[in-house]
Structures are given as C-alpha cells and as structure tokens.
Write an enzyme that holds these catalytic residues in place. Structure first.
Site, PDB file in Angstrom:
ATOM      1  CG  HIS A 373      -1.868  -0.904   0.781  1.00 52.67           C
ATOM      2  ND1 HIS A 373      -2.730  -0.855   0.893  1.00 52.67           N
ATOM      3  CD2 HIS A 373      -2.079  -2.356   1.741  1.00 52.67           C
ATOM      4  CE1 HIS A 373      -4.034  -1.642   0.885  1.00 52.67           C
ATOM      5  NE2 HIS A 373      -3.110  -2.590   1.862  1.00 52.67           N
ATOM      6  CE  LYS A 564      -6.795  13.731  -0.411  1.00 51.86           C
ATOM      7  NZ  LYS A 564      -7.004  12.422  -0.262  1.00 51.86           N
ATOM      8  NE  ARG A 565      -4.260   9.840   9.817  1.00 47.03           N
ATOM      9  CZ  ARG A 565      -3.982   8.796  10.797  1.00 47.03           C
ATOM     10  NH1 ARG A 565      -4.846   7.638  11.071  1.00 47.03           N
ATOM     11  NH2 ARG A 565      -1.963   9.683  11.623  1.00 47.03           N
ATOM     12  CE  LYS A 570      -3.484  10.491   3.185  1.00 47.06           C
ATOM     13  NZ  LYS A 570      -3.548   9.442   2.128  1.00 47.06           N
ATOM     14  CB  THR A 672     -10.407   4.374  -1.095  1.00 42.56           C
ATOM     15  OG1 THR A 672     -10.440   5.261  -0.505  1.00 42.56           O
ATOM     16  CG2 THR A 672      -9.655   3.255  -1.558  1.00 42.56           C
ATOM     17  CE  LYS A 676     -14.000   5.381   0.745  1.00 41.11           C
ATOM     18  NZ  LYS A 676     -13.604   5.894   2.222  1.00 41.11           N
TER      19      LYS A 676
HETATM   20  O1  BZD Z   1      -3.990   2.225   2.137  1.00 40.50           O
HETATM   21  C1  BZD Z   1      -3.149   3.734   2.015  1.00 40.50           C
HETATM   22  C2  BZD Z   1      -2.373   4.744   1.256  1.00 40.50           C
HETATM   23  O2  BZD Z   1      -1.989   5.756   1.144  1.00 40.50           O
HETATM   24  C3  BZD Z   1      -3.394   4.481   0.059  1.00 40.50           C
HETATM   25  O3  BZD Z   1      -2.749   5.721  -1.063  1.00 40.50           O
HETATM   26  C4  BZD Z   1      -4.293   4.010  -0.471  1.00 40.50           C
HETATM   27  O4  BZD Z   1      -5.636   4.043  -1.668  1.00 40.50           O
HETATM   28  C5  BZD Z   1      -4.979   2.894   0.804  1.00 40.50           C
HETATM   29  C6  BZD Z   1      -5.322   1.719   0.355  1.00 40.50           C
HETATM   30  O5  BZD Z   1      -4.418   0.714  -0.527  1.00 40.50           O
HETATM   31  N1  BZD Z   1      -2.364   3.429   3.244  1.00 40.50           N
HETATM   32  C7  BZD Z   1      -2.542   3.676   4.358  1.00 40.50           C
HETATM   33  O6  BZD Z   1      -3.806   3.748   5.099  1.00 40.50           O
HETATM   34  N2  BZD Z   1      -1.469   2.961   4.978  1.00 40.50           N
HETATM   35  C8  BZD Z   1      -1.828   3.145   7.229  1.00 40.50           C
HETATM   36  O7  BZD Z   1      -3.507   3.273   7.066  1.00 40.50           O
HETATM   37  C9  BZD Z   1      -1.358   2.435   7.703  1.00 40.50           C
HETATM   38  C10 BZD Z   1      -0.757   2.352   8.179  1.00 40.50           C
HETATM   39  C11 BZD Z   1      -0.184   1.326   9.992  1.00 40.50           C
HETATM   40  C12 BZD Z   1       0.987   1.596   9.368  1.00 40.50           C
HETATM   41  C13 BZD Z   1       1.242   1.687   8.097  1.00 40.50           C
HETATM   42  C14 BZD Z   1      -0.102   2.503   7.125  1.00 40.50           C
END
Ligand code: BZD
Length: 838
Positions: A373, A564-565, A570, A672, A676
C-alpha cells in the site's frame, strides 16, 4: 440425521415470531429487547437504550443467516479467503445492516412509536475506529463486497480496546482524546472464549531428537498470552451470506498469581494480566510504520498466530491432515503488518504438525498473497533483529532458514552479484541489522499486488524491482474500490432515490449500470432535480457545521473539500496556499469577481508528526482570519471539522462539489476518498497520481481538473537538483503568499509559528508544492469559472457518477477472487421456516 448441526438449529424454529421482518414483529422485538436486555421501561429509556435495543433486534435478524452461512461452509468444505489486517475501519453497522437486510422502511415505522426518528438512533452508534485511514477502510469495503458476492471469507484482526484517538481542536491545535468506543458495550459482537488460543512470546529455543530420530526445535517461551475471538457478522447486500470478522482480544492465561499475592506482592500478582491485556489495548495512530516499537510487533504476531491457529483448527475439523491447507485457504496480507504469518505458518507446520521443510514451504507459499500500500521507501516496515530475536526467537530461526535457502537459489541465478544478494536478502545487513518485512512477504507469497495501475508499475520499476525481476509472474495490479452500499446508498439516500427512479436499483450490485445515467445528462428537469438534491445536502452539512464549530456557511457557494489523514505528501498545505492566494487577491482588489467558496478540511495527524500538526494549526489560523474578515463578505469561508472519521465521511462526501486529490505524483498509492467523492457527484481537481489517473480515464479528461507534474517529471526534477527557491523568487504572487504566512499575519503577529513550514517549503520542499503551485492556481481558476455555469457543472457531475462503475469494491474483489484467490461464490439457502428477505 443426528449430526450436531441439525440438533443445533432445532430449538429456534419459532423463527417468525422472534426474528420476522415485518413491522409488527420488529416493533414487538424492540419492546422486548428494551425490557429484557436494557432493563428499561419505554417511558424511562434513553436514546442510547433505544439504540441498543434496536441494535440487538437487528443482530437477532442476522444470526440465522450467519449461522446458516457458517454451517454451509463447513458442510460443503469450501475454499475460504482470509483477509489478515491489523486494521478494519468498518464504521457504524446499524444503517448498513438495515439496508442489506432490506428492512429500512419497516424499522422506520417500528421505531416511530418511540417518538424518535430512526435517523436519530442510527446517529447514536459509536463507530469502531479500528483503523487509521485508507488501508483499514479498504479492508472494511472488501468485507462488504466479499459477503455481497457470496464468497466464503473471514476478516481476521485485532479488537483494540481503544481505536484511533478522537480529535479535538484547542486553539487551532490537535488534541488527542482516548477513543472509548466500548464503554457502553458493543451489541454487534459475540465473544467466543471457547475458541481461545495461546500465543508464545520471548524465551529461547532448544533442539531435540524426537522418537523417530528427527532433529526438531522447541520454543520455551518466557510468557504465553491467550487470544479470545470476538465475532461480528458482516452481511452481504440482499443475500443470505453473513461472513465473520473475527477480532482477537489478548488476555492473560492466568490472570492472578496467587503465589505472589500470598507473598504480599499485591501489584505483582496482576503483572501478567496487565502485560497480556496491553497487547490489544490500543491502535497505533500512525499511518506510517512504527519502526522499532516492541508492542507493535507483539500485536502483529499475536493476531497472526491466533488467526493461523484458528484456520488450522477449522481445517482439521473437516480434513484428515494439513496437506490440503493451501487448497482450502487463501490468506491475503493487508500490507506487511501480518507478514510474520509466513514464518508462523512454517513454525506451526514444522514444530507442531511435524511437516518437513519442503512440504511446509510449498503449503506456505501457496497460501499467502501480499498487497503493498505504499511507495514511500521510508515507510517499508523493518524490525531490528535485536527486538525480533528477543520477542520471537523461534520465528527468527525460521526466517534465517527461509532467507538462507532463498539466497542459495539467488546465487545460482546471479553467481557473482553480491550487491543483488544484499538487496534481495530478507535481512538488511547494511548497518544495524533488520528483518525486512516486505521481503519476507514477497518470498513467502504466491502473488504480490499494488492498489492502482501507476502504483503497481512503480512497485515493479522501483520499490520491489529486484523481486519483479526474479518472479514477474507473481505481480499484478488490483485497483482499489469502495462499496457503493455504504458510500452511496447509506450515506446519500437522496441521490440513491434519484438514480433508482431513472435506472432501477440494479446499479447497487452492478455499479457499471450507472452508465444508464448518461441518457439523462441532456434532461433539463433531471439536472434541476440533481442540483436541488445537492443543495439540500449542502444545506444539511451547513447546519451541522454551524452546530459543531459555530461557523455559518452558505450552501450556494462551491464546497471545496479535502478530507483525509494529514500528511505532507497529501499536500493540504498546497490547498492552503490557494486559499491564501485568493484572500490576498481580494484584499488587493476588493471588488474582484470570484466564485464564492467554502473550503472544508478534515483529518487527523499522527500524534508525533510535528509538521502535520502544524498544518492543522495553519488551516485553523487561516480560517480564523478569513472567516472573521468583514471585507471578504462570506466569499471565502474556511472550516476545519474536528474528528474526521467514517461517520463524518458519510456526511461530507455527498455534500462536496469539488474533491481535492492533490498529492505529489508518485506518492499516493491509490486513494479511495477520490472514488467516494466522484460517486457522489463531486468533480475532482487532482494530479496524475494513484487511482486519480484511472478515474480520469473513466470519466473523461474533459470532466476532470488536472494539474501538476507527472511522476516522471517529479523524478527528473529531483534528479536535476530541484531548487524551490527558483519558484519563490520568480513567482511574485507565490512569494507574497508565503511571506504573508511567514510574517505572522495569520498567527497574531507571531512570525516564528509557521516558520518551520514556510522554510521547509522554500529551502527543501520535498513534496514539490512550489513546483506545482502555479499549475494548481490556474487549474482552480478553471474550476471557479466552470462552477459559474451551473448547467454545465451539473452535466459534468452526472457524467462523473455515471462513469464510476469501475470503482466499486465488487469489481476489485471479483479480480482478487479470479486472479489471486481462485475462490467461487457459495449460495446460502436459508431453512424454510426463516422468513426470506423482503
Ligand atoms: O492505503 C493507504 C494509501 O496511502 C492509499 O493511497 C491507499 O488508497 C490505501 C488503500 O490501499 N495506506 C494507508 O492507509 N496506510 C496506513 O493507514 C498505515 C497504517 C499503519 C501502518 C502503515 C500504514
């Protein structure tokens, strides 16, 4: 047939009376549960009592479907997908279960006698925040689609007592508050203490010779923890399939040490209990890996070992041996967090079930598949050997052996290439030694995938290049998707109704059918009603914003949303640069004709991420100045909504006009949220990053606001020695904006507050905001112009929705099923005496 299953269903044949789906039966059940579970008379029941009574009423209606599903799986000895994920960000259950059962209206009527609205009870549910962001939410969408597509599946994870923190904003700064989601009880889960398993930690290993003269290893642990499964049913949409999300809670095997208690060591007597329970206590709130935190590794191994032991137990219930394990189970690793599973399955097969290495390795490799991811190289998970070896000594040995055998094969392929060996090795020996979890996952899996086309290409070219060279056949792309049940039907009932009125309701399960809406883009009446709906939803959000943060916003302005986070890649701060640019223009030219906008932000920052927290403070500081500047006259409003979560997402996506997807090209694996927004009729302003590229391909370039450098251009610029100062000095407006922020204008004269952020942009700018600034500003001008022509804008919005079929998680899951898991749907037939779905 006196099999245990058939005796099991006998006692609850009074089905219709207890769990019928008509309004009157539901009304009776509600009163019954209020009295017998909540212990309340209707006159004295609180809103939460009523919510709980309703939740139990609905859970009762899931149970026959759930048990029948599980029984069918056992009887048919099916192949099952196990989705292993440290996070499941499922969101509230009630509304989705009502929709999936098809009893929303009946329940609405049944609830009305309480004097409350169903929507109020739905709002009462505390969402389980068992995830950080996209990765956890993706796992939840996939569970929804797996059930809807009638695929046998289990979601395995951790039942954190405290999920992602609640965010409050104090004086513009993020403050983290413990998330106590379990404090009033969780009506959706059932504990299964009888299915508890034990997990070892620490200690040492010793070798011995067994009765057949074989050398074996034995792990003598320091301590043993018990895992207790808590099961939640995940019902599919208008099908009888209810799969299980099984989350593990850690407990002490022996919660009280009488020896220590008797010696007067009263605290020591519960040490073990405290330590054991800590493992599933809290979700790490970082959306990047937490390097080197021992408790995090304990969490990972804990849930993975519990889950694999659980699969083995179920397997041996139906099969004579584990020889066929890989034929019955396909285990997906959601990022590397569960990748220690590769070594754990080897351990279970070899140490516990006495397989030889080669057979065990064959089964293991054919069981696992791995989803990556992230493209940020610094985000690849690795564990210091010192921690790993101390906590999991037997797994360390097994990983060494896997690596040893793997590298021997590599040496044959690349005889004199030591560089290759060290780049591929599961153990990083370049400095302090680490276990590279992505390498373990690649070596131990039959399939490896990225989550959007660009992301997969970059994995092959870059992050996992050496593995791609070795086994290209393992790699494939599986572009993410989201479930339309939650992200359209449940969150946007008005749009759902409008769509269904025109094209029927098939689209809910076959999102490609939204194409039918293209026939209505030229229908003026349809566009009118489309706009009215959007306006009403925006008006609702405006009320909510006023209630939450006391800011009045005008629903007729363009709602420009980024939720988003919070992360530098970002680029929420690029959005802020645009806002300040507009503000600066209006100050210099008060009569300037601009499209009035409301900027809405939401998102949490990792508690230890200084720059992300400073970005939140910046957004709030800019908001305070602009929102209170009378010369702006409401033409610009900026709102930061605290505590962004799934529940709030469901409110905000439907109300958005513009979706901000503005990451530096090559950094966002997929995204994602972008899907949405678009599904709910927002237009996107975005870079050629992650799934944006595919969204643009689907909706058409003319219906998408594109700006910014491409990935290749980003790489090339970096390689040529990117110097942000060139942009700073050559772009007057950009310089004015940065200087304004740096001057203390938004921080009551404190010019030091945003200095780190401004300096970082001028002197380093790792995410190339300055390089993309002008292109972004120009593109936003195009957005403003387009919005002025409301008829035109509605056409684009309708076309966006019509062309989003690809981004249903049903499509993603079908691809996983066909190309990675090789699993088939299994129809669930309910016994006659259970009333069929409405
Ligand atoms: O995963 C996210 C990516 O940043 C997005 O681009 C992607 O759409 C989504 C789904 O594939 N990654 C995360 O959300 N990662 C984490 O939340 C995470 C959590 C714990 C440790 C490392 C990463």
């Amino acid at each position: 047939d006196p099999s245990p299953e058939s005796t099991f269903v006998c006692p609850i044949i009074i089905e219709d009376d207890r769990t019928g789906l008509d309004t009157e039966t539901i009304r009776r059940a509600l009163r019954d549960n209020l009295l017998y579970i909540q212990g309340k008379l209707p006159e004295l029941a609180s809103k939460n009592d009523l919510y709980m009574a309703l939740a139990y009423t609905i859970r009762d209606r899931l149970l026959q479907r759930w048990l029948t599903t599980q029984q069918t799986y056992l009887k048919k000895d099916v192949r099952t997908v196990c989705y292993l994920s440290a996070e499941f960000l499922v969101g509230p259950h009630l509304a989705n279960n009502l929709i999936n059962l098809g009893i929303y209206e009946q329940v609405q009527k049944a609830v009305s006698e309480s004097g409350l609205k169903l929507e109020e009870l739905i709002a009462q549910e505390e969402e389980p925040g068992l995830g950080n962001g996209g990765l956890g939410r993706l796992a939840a969408c996939y569970l929804d689609s797996l059930s809807t597509l009638e695929i046998p599946a289990i979601g395995y994870g951790i039942r954190y007592e405290f999920g992602i923190f609640d965010q409050e904003i104090h004086d513009g700064w993020q403050v983290e508050i413990t998330d106590k989601w379990l404090q009033y009880g969780n009506p959706w889960e059932i504990a299964r203490p009888e299915a508890g398993v034990e997990v070892k930690f620490g200690g040492y290993t010793e070798s011995y010779t067994d009765e057949n003269g074989n050398y074996r290893s034995r792990w003598i642990p320091d301590y043993v923890v018990k895992g207790i499964p808590y099961d939640t049913p995940i019902l599919g949409y208008r099908v009888n399939t209810a799969n299980t999300m099984r989350l593990w809670k850690s407990e002490a095997c022996e919660s009280f040490d009488f020896g220590r208690f008797n010696r007067g060591d009263y605290y020591g007597a519960v040490d073990n209990k405290v330590h054991s329970e800590n493992i599933s206590k809290v979700l790490y709130p970082n959306d990047e890996p937490i390097q080197g935190k021992e408790l995090r590794l304990e969490q990972q191994y804990f849930f993975v070992s519990c889950s694999l032991q659980d699969m083995i137990r179920i397997h041996l219930h139906e099969n004579p041996s584990l020889n066929s394990f890989h034929q019955k189970w396909s285990v997906q690793l959601n990022d590397t967090h569960p990748s220690v599973g590769v070594a754990e399955l080897m351990r279970l097969l070899i140490d516990v079930h006495h397989f030889d290495w080669d057979k065990a390795w064959f089964i293991t490799q054919n069981t696992f598949a791995y989803t990556n991811h992230t493209l940020l190289p610094e985000a690849l998970e690795k564990w210091p050997l010192s921690i790993f070896g101390r906590l999991l000594p037997r797994l360390m040995e097994i990983i060494y052996e896997i690596n040893h055998r793997f590298l021997d094969k590599i040496r044959i392929i690349y005889p004199h290439d030591d560089g290759k060996i060290s780049r591929l090795s599961i153990i990083d020996e370049s400095g302090e030694k680490y276990v590279r979890m992505a390498h373990l996952a690649c070596v131990g899996s039959q399939a490896i995938n990225g989550v959007a086309a660009l992301h997969t290409e970059l994995l092959k070219k870059d992050v996992l290049r050496n593995f791609y060279e070795l086994f290209p056949e393992k790699f494939s792309n599986k572009t993410n998707g989201v479930t339309p049940r939650r992200w359209i039907v449940s969150s946007n009932p008005r749009l759902t109704f409008a769509i269904t009125e025109k094209i029927g309701e098939n689209w809910i399960k076959h999102l490609e059918d939204l194409r039918g809406l293209e026939n209505y883009v030229d229908d003026g009446e349809f566009r009118d009603s489309w706009r009215r709906i959007k306006y009403d939803i925006k008006a609702d959000l405006a009320n909510y914003i006023d209630k939450k943060v006391g800011i009045k916003v005008d629903p007729s302005t363009l709602f420009d949303v980024q939720v988003k986070r919070i992360h530098e890649y970002k680029r929420q701060h690029l959005n802020v640069l645009h806002i300040v640019t507009l503000y600066h223009r209006l100050k210099n030219n008060p009569n300037l004709d601009i499209t009035p906008r409301t900027f809405i932000f939401g998102g949490k920052a990792a508690p230890g991420y200084f720059m992300a927290k400073l970005i939140i403070k910046l957004i709030n500081s800019v908001a305070e100045v602009i929102d209170n500047d009378p010369t702006i006259g409401g033409r610009l409003k900026v709102v930061f909504l605290p505590d962004y979560n799934v529940t709030f997402g469901q409110r905000v996506y439907p109300a958005a006009d513009l979706s901000e997807q503005i990451s530096t090209a090559g950094k966002e694996a997929s995204g994602t949220g972008n899907m949405k927004f678009s599904m709910n009729g927002a237009l996107t302003i975005g870079t050629l990053d992650g799934a944006n590229i595919e969204i643009r391909e689907e909706v058409g370039a003319e219906n998408f606001f594109l700006f910014g450098l491409t990935t290749e251009e980003v790489y090339a610029k970096k390689a040529a020695g990117y110097n942000p100062q060139e942009y700073y000095y050559h772009n007057e407006e950009l310089r004015a904006v940065l200087d304004l922020i740096g001057s203390g204008f938004f921080s009551r004269g404190d010019s030091s507050l945003f200095r780190p952020l401004v300096d970082n942009l001028i002197y380093d700018d790792p995410y190339m905001l300055l390089a993309d600034y002008q292109s972004y500003i120009d593109c936003q001008e195009g957005v403003g112009r387009a919005y002025k022509d409301q008829e035109h804008w509605s056409r684009l919005a309708i076309l966006n929705v019509a062309r989003m079929g690809k981004f249903s998680s049903d499509r993603s899951i079908r691809q996983y099923c066909e190309e990675i898991w090789r699993v088939q749907p299994v129809k669930i037939e309910l016994p006659d005496y259970i009333q069929a779905n409405a």
